[in-house]
Structures are given as structure tokens and as C-alpha cells.
Write a protein that holds these residues in place. Structure first.
Motif, PDB file in Angstrom:
ATOM      1  N   UNK A   1       1.178  -1.042  -0.180  1.00  0.00           N
ATOM      2  CA  UNK A   1       0.573  -0.190   0.097  1.00  0.00           C
ATOM      3  C   UNK A   1       0.739   1.052   0.039  1.00  0.00           C
ATOM      4  N   UNK A   2       2.379   1.093   0.107  1.00  0.00           N
ATOM      5  CA  UNK A   2       2.891   2.616   0.475  1.00  0.00           C
ATOM      6  C   UNK A   2       3.317   3.774  -0.728  1.00  0.00           C
ATOM      7  N   UNK A   3       2.487   3.006  -2.373  1.00  0.00           N
ATOM      8  CA  UNK A   3       3.139   3.770  -2.459  1.00  0.00           C
ATOM      9  C   UNK A   3       1.234   4.150  -3.858  1.00  0.00           C
ATOM     10  N   UNK A   4       0.476   3.777  -3.593  1.00  0.00           N
ATOM     11  CA  UNK A   4      -1.018   3.453  -4.050  1.00  0.00           C
ATOM     12  C   UNK A   4      -1.268   5.270  -3.884  1.00  0.00           C
TER      13      UNK A   4
ATOM     14  N   UNK B   1      -3.919   7.589  -3.083  1.00  0.00           N
ATOM     15  CA  UNK B   1      -4.636   8.205  -1.909  1.00  0.00           C
ATOM     16  C   UNK B   1      -6.207   8.323  -2.150  1.00  0.00           C
ATOM     17  N   UNK B   2      -6.053   8.613  -4.012  1.00  0.00           N
ATOM     18  CA  UNK B   2      -7.307   8.538  -4.313  1.00  0.00           C
ATOM     19  C   UNK B   2      -8.612   7.020  -3.784  1.00  0.00           C
ATOM     20  N   UNK B   3      -7.727   6.300  -4.169  1.00  0.00           N
ATOM     21  CA  UNK B   3      -7.929   4.518  -3.887  1.00  0.00           C
ATOM     22  C   UNK B   3      -8.412   4.503  -2.588  1.00  0.00           C
TER      23      UNK B   3
ATOM     24  N   UNK C   1      -2.770   1.273   7.068  1.00  0.00           N
ATOM     25  CA  UNK C   1      -2.666   1.412   5.611  1.00  0.00           C
ATOM     26  C   UNK C   1      -3.003   2.509   5.513  1.00  0.00           C
ATOM     27  N   UNK C   2      -3.290   3.168   6.329  1.00  0.00           N
ATOM     28  CA  UNK C   2      -3.734   4.815   5.785  1.00  0.00           C
ATOM     29  C   UNK C   2      -2.304   5.845   6.448  1.00  0.00           C
ATOM     30  N   UNK C   3      -1.727   4.427   7.606  1.00  0.00           N
ATOM     31  CA  UNK C   3      -1.085   5.292   7.987  1.00  0.00           C
ATOM     32  C   UNK C   3       0.188   5.774   6.786  1.00  0.00           C
TER      33      UNK C   3
END
Length: 107
Positions: free
Chosen positions: A61-64, A66-68, A99-101
Motif C-alpha cells: 500500500x505504500x505507493x497507492x 490516495x484517491x483509492x 494502510x492509512x499511515x
């Protein structure tokens, strides 16, 4: 054989695994539900839970974008409802926090 049922190399490989063939061995029991989507959800949530214990979900999830993030959070919540509490299970808010972090640290 186990890898065909649940390849835990990544979230994508888990999602691409077989979710309908039922095989029970001493070490693994997979695809216990008749609904393929429930089997898929349980496998993905189990992997998220295992990785959450070591805070290693960031690799997925590190480079996803933010819109997702709302979609990801919705799926985590949805998949958590198909789980029973066992040795691998962690609460959904723990995964959501991780995930948010990891997503917001890249802003």
C-alpha cells in the motif's frame, strides 16, 4: 498444491489464487465456503492480518494513489465481516490504521 490455493507472495497473487477447489491437508484447509468471493475475502484478510502483526502491509500500500484509499478501507471493512477470530485475525481498524499511515506518509 497449497500455493495454487493461496499464493501468499502478494495481495495480487492471493486474489489470483484458486477459490473454488476444496482441499484439506494437515497444515492447510482452504476454500471451505461454497461462495468463491467469501473464500477470496478470507484469504486476503488473513494475509492482511498476518502482515499487520509485523506492520508489513506497507509493501502493498505504500505507493497507492490516495484517491483509492476509500475503496481500500471499504474492502478491509467488508472482508473483516467474513472472518472468524482465530490465530491470524486482527481487528479491521488495526489494518485500516496501518494502510492509512503508509498511504499518507507518501503525501
Amino acid at each position: 498444491l497449497r500455493r495454487a490455493l493461496c499464493d501468499e507472495a502478494s495481495l495480487n497473487s492471493v486474489a489470483d489464487s484458486n477459490h473454488s477447489c476444496c482441499i484439506e491437508t494437515d497444515n492447510f484447509s482452504g476454500n471451505n465456503d461454497e461462495d468463491r468471493e467469501i473464500n477470496r475475502a478470507q484469504k486476503i484478510y488473513t494475509l492482511l492480518s498476518i502482515r499487520n502483526k509485523s506492520m508489513s502491509n506497507a509493501q502493498d500500500f505504500g505507493y497507492i494513489d490516495v484517491k483509492l484509499l476509500p475503496n481500500i478501507l471499504e474492502v478491509v471493512q467488508k472482508y473483516s465481516q467474513s472472518m472468524s477470530e482465530d490465530n491470524y485475525y486482527v481487528r479491521d481498524f488495526s489494518i485500516v490504521y496501518e494502510v492509512m499511515r503508509s498511504c499518507t506518509s507518501n503525501l
